[in-house]
Write an enzyme that holds these catalytic residues in place. Structure first.
Site, PDB file in Angstrom:
ATOM      1  N   LYS A  84      36.818  36.190  42.226  1.00 39.21           N
ATOM      2  CA  LYS A  84      35.664  36.924  42.761  1.00 39.21           C
ATOM      3  C   LYS A  84      35.143  37.962  41.774  1.00 39.21           C
ATOM      4  O   LYS A  84      33.955  38.291  41.781  1.00 39.21           O
ATOM      5  CB  LYS A  84      36.032  37.585  44.085  1.00 39.21           C
ATOM      6  CG  LYS A  84      36.293  36.611  45.228  1.00 39.21           C
ATOM      7  CD  LYS A  84      36.714  37.353  46.500  1.00 39.21           C
ATOM      8  CE  LYS A  84      36.735  36.443  47.724  1.00 39.21           C
ATOM      9  NZ  LYS A  84      37.766  35.409  47.668  1.00 39.21           N
ATOM     10  N   TYR A 167      36.768  41.219  54.751  1.00 39.48           N
ATOM     11  CA  TYR A 167      36.998  40.419  53.542  1.00 39.48           C
ATOM     12  C   TYR A 167      36.712  38.957  53.829  1.00 39.48           C
ATOM     13  O   TYR A 167      37.167  38.413  54.845  1.00 39.48           O
ATOM     14  CB  TYR A 167      38.437  40.618  53.085  1.00 39.48           C
ATOM     15  CG  TYR A 167      38.769  40.014  51.751  1.00 39.48           C
ATOM     16  CD1 TYR A 167      38.296  40.589  50.571  1.00 39.48           C
ATOM     17  CD2 TYR A 167      39.561  38.882  51.658  1.00 39.48           C
ATOM     18  CE1 TYR A 167      38.600  40.054  49.338  1.00 39.48           C
ATOM     19  CE2 TYR A 167      39.881  38.340  50.428  1.00 39.48           C
ATOM     20  CZ  TYR A 167      39.394  38.924  49.277  1.00 39.48           C
ATOM     21  OH  TYR A 167      39.709  38.384  48.060  1.00 39.48           O
ATOM     22  N   GLU A 289      38.284  46.298  43.328  1.00 43.63           N
ATOM     23  CA  GLU A 289      38.547  47.393  44.275  1.00 43.63           C
ATOM     24  C   GLU A 289      39.084  48.575  43.488  1.00 43.63           C
ATOM     25  O   GLU A 289      39.906  48.404  42.572  1.00 43.63           O
ATOM     26  CB  GLU A 289      39.514  46.912  45.362  1.00 43.63           C
ATOM     27  CG  GLU A 289      38.860  45.848  46.240  1.00 43.63           C
ATOM     28  CD  GLU A 289      39.845  44.900  46.895  1.00 43.63           C
ATOM     29  OE1 GLU A 289      41.055  45.188  46.894  1.00 43.63           O
ATOM     30  OE2 GLU A 289      39.398  43.845  47.403  1.00 43.63           O
ATOM     31  N   LYS A 332      42.637  43.807  41.651  1.00 47.84           N
ATOM     32  CA  LYS A 332      42.298  42.688  42.533  1.00 47.84           C
ATOM     33  C   LYS A 332      43.494  41.757  42.642  1.00 47.84           C
ATOM     34  O   LYS A 332      44.131  41.417  41.638  1.00 47.84           O
ATOM     35  CB  LYS A 332      41.092  41.903  42.001  1.00 47.84           C
ATOM     36  CG  LYS A 332      40.584  40.834  42.963  1.00 47.84           C
ATOM     37  CD  LYS A 332      39.936  41.453  44.186  1.00 47.84           C
ATOM     38  CE  LYS A 332      39.573  40.418  45.247  1.00 47.84           C
ATOM     39  NZ  LYS A 332      40.763  39.965  46.019  1.00 47.84           N
ATOM     40  N   SER A 335      45.187  34.679  45.576  1.00 48.90           N
ATOM     41  CA  SER A 335      46.188  33.680  45.971  1.00 48.90           C
ATOM     42  C   SER A 335      45.514  32.352  46.289  1.00 48.90           C
ATOM     43  O   SER A 335      44.392  32.312  46.784  1.00 48.90           O
ATOM     44  CB  SER A 335      46.952  34.139  47.219  1.00 48.90           C
ATOM     45  OG  SER A 335      47.597  35.368  47.010  1.00 48.90           O
TER      46      SER A 335
END
Length: 380
Positions: A84, A167, A289, A332, A335
């Site tokens: 992302k 999220y 983040e 970040k 998974s």
């Protein structure tokens, strides 16, 4: 940083008077990583750290249990949602290049969305998981490229746009899709032919080429069964990147010191590191983040917790967005079914870490490794 040079430690009793060189960084990383490997039953892990522009690589175990091929810094791992951050960088690059405005409504960019909820949802809200409650995953019946637009056309928000963070792969995925659309290219092409080369990344892929498949690690699920990521709606945008420790630490360095990149990409990275709203002690960037540094382990664990990922949170917008601050930890997690990744870096200290594993093990264990290593690097 002279103390970070290899230390010669004489181990006379063990080596009959010989001196054995011990790297203090290696000692720190080994102490943090090896117990987790054993506890979580992880087949292989690649860790890279960067300290004052110098890279260090530490490899553990095997890329595949079946072949017993050892992990190296060139082994390719799935990085899940760390992808992302690449998607966000592409979108920010589109804005910096004058092709996209984050304030535009989604349906303005993509006419197929006109008449839907996306008439009132901005590109920025999609990129910050605040569109109004898009779920973590696509419903199974819409999780394919030919069905995903019909999902968005019929979707109804749970919250007013911009009020809550939830999220979401469909949220960030559509963000990336719109960015590529604004650039006039399919997403895969925009990433492969534009963004990755401009970042200097030569070993990062959305689809691993056939001649690189020998470097692609085998992932293992919670039952230790072999698994790799499968296709899905907007998979490339949300969780599709495969990369090596070598390329991922280079990506971290590009984020920490973007001055060597072309101007629009410098501006793009600054946009991804800007703060758009806060939830508790976490500030939401684009993809990344953000946290004020120094940060306690408990605070970092809370920001990367299951409730933060799975539950809606009211947000406090920063108007105007907060430009990148001096003392930030940027991170970040990511998974897939058979892989687990984590990236964290502190630009003001010129330190960063990437952790790649061929098992999806708990985020908390990744955070503990990184926090321990980064704290130790500063004190060395």
């Amino acid at each position: 940083m002279d103390r970070l040079k290899t230390l010669a430690v004489c181990l006379g009793l063990l080596t009959a008077g010989q001196c054995v060189a011990q790297d203090p960084i290696e000692s720190v990383v080994n102490a943090a990583v090896k117990p987790v490997l054993q506890k979580e039953g992880i087949a292989g892990m690649a860790v890279a750290v960067t300290v004052n522009g110098k890279q260090h690589f530490f490899n553990y175990g095997v890329a595949s249990k079946e072949t017993a091929k050892p992990v190296t810094e060139n082994t390719l791992f799935e990085i899940g949602s760390v992808s992302k951050t690449y998607t966000a960088t592409l979108a920010a690059y589109a804005q910096a290049s004058g092709k996209l405005s984050l304030s535009d409504k989604a349906s303005h960019i993509l006419p197929a969305l006109r008449g839907s909820a996306f008439d009132n949802i901005s590109v920025l809200q999609l990129g910050t998981y605040s569109a109004g409650g898009l779920p973590l995953q696509f419903p199974a019946e819409f999780d394919s490229p030919d069905k995903m637009l019909s999902y968005y056309q019929q979707w109804k928000p749970l919250f007013p746009a911009g009020s809550h963070r939830l999220y979401s792969n469909p949220s960030l995925g559509l963000f990336g899709y719109l960015a590529a659309h604004s650039l006039g290219q399919p997403f895969d092409e925009a990433m492969t032919n534009t963004l990755l080369p401009k970042l200097g990344l030569k070993h990062t892929y959305l689809k691993v080429p056939q001649d690189q498949m020998g470097l692609y690690a085998q992932g293992y699920n919670k039952d230790d069964k072999p698994v790799r990521v499968g296709p899905g709606a907007l998979d490339a945008e949300a969780y599709g990147v495969k990369t090596s420790a070598t390329d991922l630490i280079a990506y971290v360095e590009a984020n920490m010191k973007p001055s060597r990149l072309e101007k629009p990409l410098q501006q793009a990275i600054a946009l991804t590191h800007s703060g758009y709203y806060t939830v508790d002690n976490m500030t939401q960037g684009l993809g990344w983040e953000l946290y004020r540094y120094p940060i306690t382990l408990d605070q970092l664990l809370a920001g990367n917790s299951t409730p933060m990922a799975m539950e809606p949170h009211k947000v406090q917008w920063l108007n105007p967005p907060q430009p990148p601050m001096e003392n930030l930890l940027i991170n970040k997690t990511g998974s897939t079914g058979g892989f687990g990744a984590y990236v964290a870096f502190v630009p003001s200290k010129d330190i960063g870490i990437v952790i790649l594993a061929n098992k999806n093990y708990p985020n908390a264990e990744r955070i503990k490794i990184a926090h321990h290593v980064l704290s130790a690097l500063i004190s060395l």
